[in-house]
Motif scaffolding. Structure first.
Motif, short mmCIF file in Angstrom:
data_model
loop_
_atom_site.label_atom_id
_atom_site.label_comp_id
_atom_site.label_asym_id
_atom_site.label_seq_id
_atom_site.Cartn_x
_atom_site.Cartn_y
_atom_site.Cartn_z
N UNK A 145 49.69 40.64 41.93
CA UNK A 145 48.24 40.73 41.73
C UNK A 145 47.51 41.19 43.00
N UNK A 146 46.35 41.80 42.80
CA UNK A 146 45.50 42.17 43.93
C UNK A 146 44.69 40.94 44.35
N UNK A 147 44.16 41.01 45.56
CA UNK A 147 43.42 39.87 46.09
C UNK A 147 42.09 39.65 45.38
N UNK A 148 41.65 40.63 44.60
CA UNK A 148 40.38 40.46 43.88
C UNK A 148 40.58 39.75 42.55
N UNK A 149 41.77 39.85 41.99
CA UNK A 149 42.04 39.20 40.70
C UNK A 149 42.63 37.80 40.88
N UNK A 150 43.37 37.60 41.97
CA UNK A 150 44.08 36.33 42.17
C UNK A 150 44.01 35.94 43.63
N UNK A 151 43.42 34.79 43.91
CA UNK A 151 43.27 34.32 45.28
C UNK A 151 43.55 32.83 45.36
N UNK A 152 44.35 32.44 46.33
CA UNK A 152 44.64 31.03 46.58
C UNK A 152 45.05 30.26 45.32
N UNK A 153 45.86 30.91 44.49
CA UNK A 153 46.40 30.22 43.32
C UNK A 153 45.50 30.23 42.10
N UNK A 154 44.41 30.98 42.14
CA UNK A 154 43.49 30.98 41.00
C UNK A 154 43.11 32.41 40.60
N UNK A 155 43.00 32.62 39.29
CA UNK A 155 42.56 33.91 38.78
C UNK A 155 41.04 33.95 38.73
N UNK A 156 40.48 35.10 39.04
CA UNK A 156 39.02 35.24 39.05
C UNK A 156 38.47 35.44 37.63
N UNK A 157 39.20 36.16 36.81
CA UNK A 157 38.69 36.51 35.48
C UNK A 157 39.33 35.63 34.41
N UNK A 158 38.50 35.10 33.54
CA UNK A 158 39.02 34.21 32.50
C UNK A 158 39.31 34.95 31.20
N UNK A 159 38.85 36.20 31.12
CA UNK A 159 39.12 36.97 29.90
C UNK A 159 39.21 38.45 30.25
N UNK A 160 39.88 39.21 29.38
CA UNK A 160 39.97 40.67 29.56
C UNK A 160 38.56 41.27 29.55
N UNK A 161 37.73 40.76 28.67
CA UNK A 161 36.38 41.29 28.52
C UNK A 161 35.58 41.13 29.83
N UNK A 162 35.72 39.95 30.46
CA UNK A 162 35.02 39.70 31.72
C UNK A 162 35.48 40.69 32.79
N UNK A 163 36.78 40.92 32.88
CA UNK A 163 37.33 41.88 33.84
C UNK A 163 36.83 43.28 33.54
N UNK A 164 36.91 43.70 32.30
CA UNK A 164 36.50 45.05 31.92
C UNK A 164 35.01 45.26 32.15
N UNK A 165 34.19 44.27 31.85
CA UNK A 165 32.74 44.37 32.11
C UNK A 165 32.47 44.54 33.61
N UNK A 166 33.16 43.75 34.44
CA UNK A 166 32.99 43.86 35.89
C UNK A 166 33.39 45.25 36.37
N UNK A 167 34.53 45.73 35.93
CA UNK A 167 35.01 47.05 36.36
C UNK A 167 34.09 48.17 35.89
N UNK A 168 33.64 48.09 34.65
CA UNK A 168 32.74 49.13 34.12
C UNK A 168 31.46 49.19 34.93
N UNK A 169 30.98 48.05 35.37
CA UNK A 169 29.75 47.99 36.17
C UNK A 169 29.97 48.50 37.60
N UNK A 170 31.11 48.16 38.21
CA UNK A 170 31.31 48.44 39.62
C UNK A 170 32.13 49.69 39.94
N UNK A 171 32.87 50.21 38.99
CA UNK A 171 33.68 51.39 39.24
C UNK A 171 33.05 52.68 38.73
N UNK A 172 32.05 52.55 37.89
CA UNK A 172 31.44 53.73 37.29
C UNK A 172 30.77 54.62 38.34
N UNK A 173 30.96 55.92 38.15
CA UNK A 173 30.32 56.93 39.00
C UNK A 173 29.78 58.03 38.09
#
Length: 145
Positions: free
Chosen positions: A94-122
Protein backbone atom coordinates in the motif's frame (compact mmCIF):
# COMPACT_ATOMS: atom_id res chain seq x y z
CA UNK A 1 20.46 -3.14 -11.35
CA UNK A 2 21.23 -6.47 -9.71
CA UNK A 3 20.94 -7.19 -5.99
CA UNK A 4 24.73 -7.16 -5.58
CA UNK A 5 24.96 -3.64 -7.02
CA UNK A 6 21.97 -2.36 -5.04
CA UNK A 7 23.39 -3.54 -1.72
CA UNK A 8 26.87 -2.18 -2.45
CA UNK A 9 25.47 1.19 -3.58
CA UNK A 10 23.16 1.55 -0.58
CA UNK A 11 25.94 0.56 1.82
CA UNK A 12 28.30 3.15 0.35
CA UNK A 13 25.62 5.88 0.19
CA UNK A 14 24.97 5.27 3.89
CA UNK A 15 28.67 5.53 4.70
CA UNK A 16 28.89 1.98 6.00
CA UNK A 17 31.79 -0.42 5.70
CA UNK A 18 31.05 -4.07 5.00
CA UNK A 19 31.82 -4.73 8.67
CA UNK A 20 29.38 -2.00 9.81
CA UNK A 21 26.59 -3.42 7.66
CA UNK A 22 27.35 -6.96 8.80
CA UNK A 23 26.92 -5.91 12.43
CA UNK A 24 23.62 -4.17 11.72
CA UNK A 25 22.10 -7.26 10.10
CA UNK A 26 23.86 -9.83 12.29
CA UNK A 27 25.99 -11.58 9.66
CA UNK A 28 29.71 -11.77 8.94
CA UNK A 29 31.64 -9.27 6.86
CA UNK A 30 32.33 -12.14 4.47
CA UNK A 31 28.58 -12.63 3.94
CA UNK A 32 28.25 -8.98 2.92
CA UNK A 33 31.21 -9.38 0.59
CA UNK A 34 29.61 -12.45 -1.03
CA UNK A 35 26.35 -10.50 -1.58
CA UNK A 36 28.26 -7.65 -3.21
CA UNK A 37 30.15 -9.98 -5.55
CA UNK A 38 26.96 -11.81 -6.49
CA UNK A 39 28.20 -15.09 -5.06
CA UNK A 40 25.13 -15.33 -2.78
CA UNK A 41 21.90 -13.42 -2.07
CA UNK A 42 20.63 -12.52 1.42
CA UNK A 43 17.92 -14.81 2.79
CA UNK A 44 14.39 -13.54 3.41
CA UNK A 45 14.95 -12.56 7.04
CA UNK A 46 18.15 -10.71 6.17
CA UNK A 47 16.41 -8.92 3.30
CA UNK A 48 13.84 -7.68 5.85
CA UNK A 49 16.65 -6.37 8.06
CA UNK A 50 18.43 -4.73 5.11
CA UNK A 51 15.11 -3.13 4.11
CA UNK A 52 14.82 -1.62 7.58
CA UNK A 53 18.49 -0.49 7.75
CA UNK A 54 18.36 1.25 4.36
CA UNK A 55 14.70 2.36 4.45
CA UNK A 56 13.95 0.78 1.07
CA UNK A 57 11.63 -1.98 -0.04
CA UNK A 58 12.71 -5.57 -0.51
CA UNK A 59 11.65 -5.06 -4.11
CA UNK A 60 14.32 -2.36 -4.42
CA UNK A 61 16.94 -4.60 -2.81
CA UNK A 62 16.18 -7.27 -5.39
CA UNK A 63 16.73 -4.82 -8.24
CA UNK A 64 13.05 -3.95 -8.70
CA UNK A 65 12.07 -7.16 -10.48
CA UNK A 66 8.41 -6.15 -10.51
CA UNK A 67 6.46 -2.89 -10.57
CA UNK A 68 4.53 -2.66 -7.33
CA UNK A 69 1.19 -0.87 -7.15
CA UNK A 70 -0.88 0.14 -4.17
CA UNK A 71 -3.48 -2.57 -3.61
CA UNK A 72 -5.98 0.05 -2.45
CA UNK A 73 -5.75 2.87 -5.04
CA UNK A 74 -3.59 1.43 -7.86
CA UNK A 75 -0.82 4.04 -7.64
CA UNK A 76 2.66 2.83 -8.69
CA UNK A 77 4.75 2.36 -5.56
CA UNK A 78 8.21 3.80 -5.07
CA UNK A 79 10.20 3.57 -1.85
CA UNK A 80 9.34 7.13 -0.81
CA UNK A 81 5.59 6.49 -0.78
CA UNK A 82 5.37 2.90 0.49
CA UNK A 83 3.33 2.65 3.70
CA UNK A 84 4.74 1.63 7.05
CA UNK A 85 3.45 -0.61 9.79
CA UNK A 86 3.23 0.74 13.36
CA UNK A 87 6.63 -0.86 14.13
CA UNK A 88 8.25 1.03 11.22
CA UNK A 89 8.46 -1.89 8.79
CA UNK A 90 7.61 -1.13 5.17
CA UNK A 91 4.33 -2.55 3.87
CA UNK A 92 4.93 -3.08 0.16
CA UNK A 93 1.24 -3.55 -0.65
CA UNK A 94 0.00 0.00 0.00
CA UNK A 95 0.94 3.65 -0.45
CA UNK A 96 1.33 5.87 2.57
CA UNK A 97 -1.84 7.76 1.65
CA UNK A 98 -4.09 4.70 1.75
CA UNK A 99 -2.52 2.88 4.70
CA UNK A 100 -0.66 4.45 7.62
CA UNK A 101 0.35 3.06 11.00
CA UNK A 102 -1.81 -0.03 10.63
CA UNK A 103 -4.98 1.73 9.50
CA UNK A 104 -6.67 2.27 6.14
CA UNK A 105 -7.78 5.80 5.30
CA UNK A 106 -10.71 4.88 3.07
CA UNK A 107 -13.63 2.84 4.34
CA UNK A 108 -15.20 2.27 0.93
CA UNK A 109 -14.29 2.20 -2.77
CA UNK A 110 -16.70 5.07 -3.31
CA UNK A 111 -14.93 7.25 -0.73
CA UNK A 112 -11.56 6.58 -2.39
CA UNK A 113 -12.89 7.21 -5.89
CA UNK A 114 -14.61 10.46 -4.82
CA UNK A 115 -11.37 11.69 -3.24
CA UNK A 116 -9.32 10.81 -6.32
CA UNK A 117 -11.83 12.34 -8.74
CA UNK A 118 -11.70 15.58 -6.77
CA UNK A 119 -7.92 15.74 -6.32
CA UNK A 120 -6.50 14.15 -9.47
CA UNK A 121 -8.70 15.82 -12.05
CA UNK A 122 -7.03 18.23 -14.47
CA UNK A 123 -8.03 19.92 -17.70
CA UNK A 124 -6.40 17.08 -19.62
CA UNK A 125 -7.92 14.40 -17.34
CA UNK A 126 -11.37 15.59 -16.20
CA UNK A 127 -13.05 14.22 -13.08
CA UNK A 128 -15.37 12.00 -15.14
CA UNK A 129 -12.36 10.26 -16.73
CA UNK A 130 -10.62 9.90 -13.37
CA UNK A 131 -13.80 8.38 -11.94
CA UNK A 132 -14.20 5.98 -14.91
CA UNK A 133 -10.55 4.89 -14.63
CA UNK A 134 -10.80 4.35 -10.87
CA UNK A 135 -14.08 2.44 -11.23
CA UNK A 136 -12.31 0.05 -13.62
CA UNK A 137 -9.11 -0.38 -11.59
CA UNK A 138 -10.06 -0.22 -7.91
CA UNK A 139 -12.44 -3.21 -7.71
CA UNK A 140 -9.66 -5.45 -9.08
CA UNK A 141 -7.18 -4.54 -6.32
CA UNK A 142 -6.50 -6.91 -3.40
CA UNK A 143 -7.85 -4.57 -0.70
CA UNK A 144 -11.29 -4.33 -2.29
CA UNK A 145 -11.78 -7.97 -3.33
Amino acid sequence: METKEVIADLRKKNGLSQEDLAQKVMVTRQAVSRWETGETVPNTETLKLLSKVFGVSINTLLGQPQQLICQCCGMPLEDAIISREPNGDLNEEYCKWCYTDGAFRYSSKEELIDFCAEHLATEEWPAEQVRAHMNAVVPELKHWK
